[in-house]
Design a protein around this motif. Structure first.
Motif, PDB file in Angstrom:
ATOM      1  N   GLN A 170       0.842  -1.201   0.000  1.00 23.13           N
ATOM      2  CA  GLN A 170       0.000   0.000   0.000  1.00 23.13           C
ATOM      3  C   GLN A 170       0.878   1.254   0.000  1.00 23.13           C
ATOM      4  N   LYS A 171       1.955   1.220   0.753  1.00 21.08           N
ATOM      5  CA  LYS A 171       2.896   2.350   0.807  1.00 21.08           C
ATOM      6  C   LYS A 171       3.520   2.578  -0.575  1.00 21.08           C
ATOM      7  N   LEU A 172       3.940   1.495  -1.227  1.00 16.05           N
ATOM      8  CA  LEU A 172       4.542   1.601  -2.554  1.00 16.05           C
ATOM      9  C   LEU A 172       3.512   2.100  -3.561  1.00 16.05           C
ATOM     10  N   ARG A 173       2.293   1.599  -3.468  1.00 19.98           N
ATOM     11  CA  ARG A 173       1.205   2.032  -4.351  1.00 19.98           C
ATOM     12  C   ARG A 173       0.976   3.541  -4.190  1.00 19.98           C
ATOM     13  N   HIS A 174       0.995   4.001  -2.944  1.00 18.48           N
ATOM     14  CA  HIS A 174       0.799   5.430  -2.659  1.00 18.48           C
ATOM     15  C   HIS A 174       1.931   6.264  -3.275  1.00 18.48           C
ATOM     16  N   ILE A 175       3.176   5.786  -3.163  1.00 17.22           N
ATOM     17  CA  ILE A 175       4.326   6.491  -3.754  1.00 17.22           C
ATOM     18  C   ILE A 175       4.150   6.589  -5.267  1.00 17.22           C
ATOM     19  N   PHE A 176       3.800   5.480  -5.916  1.00 16.97           N
ATOM     20  CA  PHE A 176       3.576   5.486  -7.368  1.00 16.97           C
ATOM     21  C   PHE A 176       2.486   6.492  -7.735  1.00 16.97           C
ATOM     22  N   ALA A 177       1.357   6.455  -7.005  1.00 19.47           N
ATOM     23  CA  ALA A 177       0.226   7.341  -7.300  1.00 19.47           C
ATOM     24  C   ALA A 177       0.622   8.800  -7.148  1.00 19.47           C
ATOM     25  N   GLU A 178       1.355   9.095  -6.080  1.00 19.99           N
ATOM     26  CA  GLU A 178       1.747  10.472  -5.806  1.00 19.99           C
ATOM     27  C   GLU A 178       2.730  10.996  -6.849  1.00 19.99           C
ATOM     28  N   VAL A 179       3.776  10.219  -7.131  1.00 16.08           N
ATOM     29  CA  VAL A 179       4.807  10.661  -8.079  1.00 16.08           C
ATOM     30  C   VAL A 179       4.263  10.750  -9.496  1.00 16.08           C
ATOM     31  N   LEU A 180       3.485   9.744  -9.902  1.00 19.55           N
ATOM     32  CA  LEU A 180       2.972   9.713 -11.274  1.00 19.55           C
ATOM     33  C   LEU A 180       1.686  10.523 -11.441  1.00 19.55           C
ATOM     34  N   GLU A 181       1.136  10.985 -10.297  1.00 17.96           N
ATOM     35  CA  GLU A 181      -0.103  11.768 -10.304  1.00 17.96           C
ATOM     36  C   GLU A 181      -1.235  11.024 -11.004  1.00 17.96           C
ATOM     37  N   ILE A 182      -1.428   9.774 -10.577  1.00 19.52           N
ATOM     38  CA  ILE A 182      -2.519   8.943 -11.086  1.00 19.52           C
ATOM     39  C   ILE A 182      -3.262   8.351  -9.892  1.00 19.52           C
ATOM     40  N   PRO A 183      -4.515   7.929 -10.096  1.00 21.20           N
ATOM     41  CA  PRO A 183      -5.251   7.306  -8.980  1.00 21.20           C
ATOM     42  C   PRO A 183      -4.641   5.951  -8.607  1.00 21.20           C
ATOM     43  N   GLU A 184      -4.664   5.637  -7.321  1.00 20.74           N
ATOM     44  CA  GLU A 184      -4.117   4.355  -6.859  1.00 20.74           C
ATOM     45  C   GLU A 184      -4.818   3.185  -7.543  1.00 20.74           C
ATOM     46  N   SER A 185      -6.074   3.371  -7.937  1.00 18.78           N
ATOM     47  CA  SER A 185      -6.829   2.301  -8.598  1.00 18.78           C
ATOM     48  C   SER A 185      -6.228   1.923  -9.956  1.00 18.78           C
ATOM     49  N   GLN A 186      -5.408   2.809 -10.506  1.00 22.82           N
ATOM     50  CA  GLN A 186      -4.782   2.555 -11.813  1.00 22.82           C
ATOM     51  C   GLN A 186      -3.495   1.724 -11.678  1.00 22.82           C
TER      52      GLN A 186
END
Length: 78
Positions: A4-20
């Motif tokens: 979940q932490k890694l997913r959040h980092i990806f979402a934040e950096v890439l500016e995409i929804p975590e669902s993606q």
């Protein structure tokens, strides 16, 4: 928890929804994940997990799934 932490980092950096974000999300498969955001992603992962990912692994990190594999080598459990 770490996933979940890694997913959040990806979402934040890439500016995409975590669902993606899934294991199949790959480098350059979306416009947001280009070479510049890739380096920002590595920096954010290093900060978030207190790692220092080496160059070969930076190059090898081609997907969200691969990011989990690589982090496992640095002692992060998924």
């Amino acid at each position: 928890m770490n996933e979940q932490k890694l997913r959040h980092i990806f979402a934040e950096v890439l500016e995409i929804p975590e669902s993606q974000i899934s294991d199949e999300l790959t480098y350059n498969s979306i416009p947001q994940w280009d070479s510049i955001s890739h380096m920002a992603l590595i920096a954010a992962i290093d900060d978030g997990f207190d790692t220092m990912i080496d160059t070969d692994d930076v190059i090898d990190m081609s997907s969200f799934g691969k990011a989990k594999e690589i982090l496992a080598k640095y002692g992060v459990e998924f």
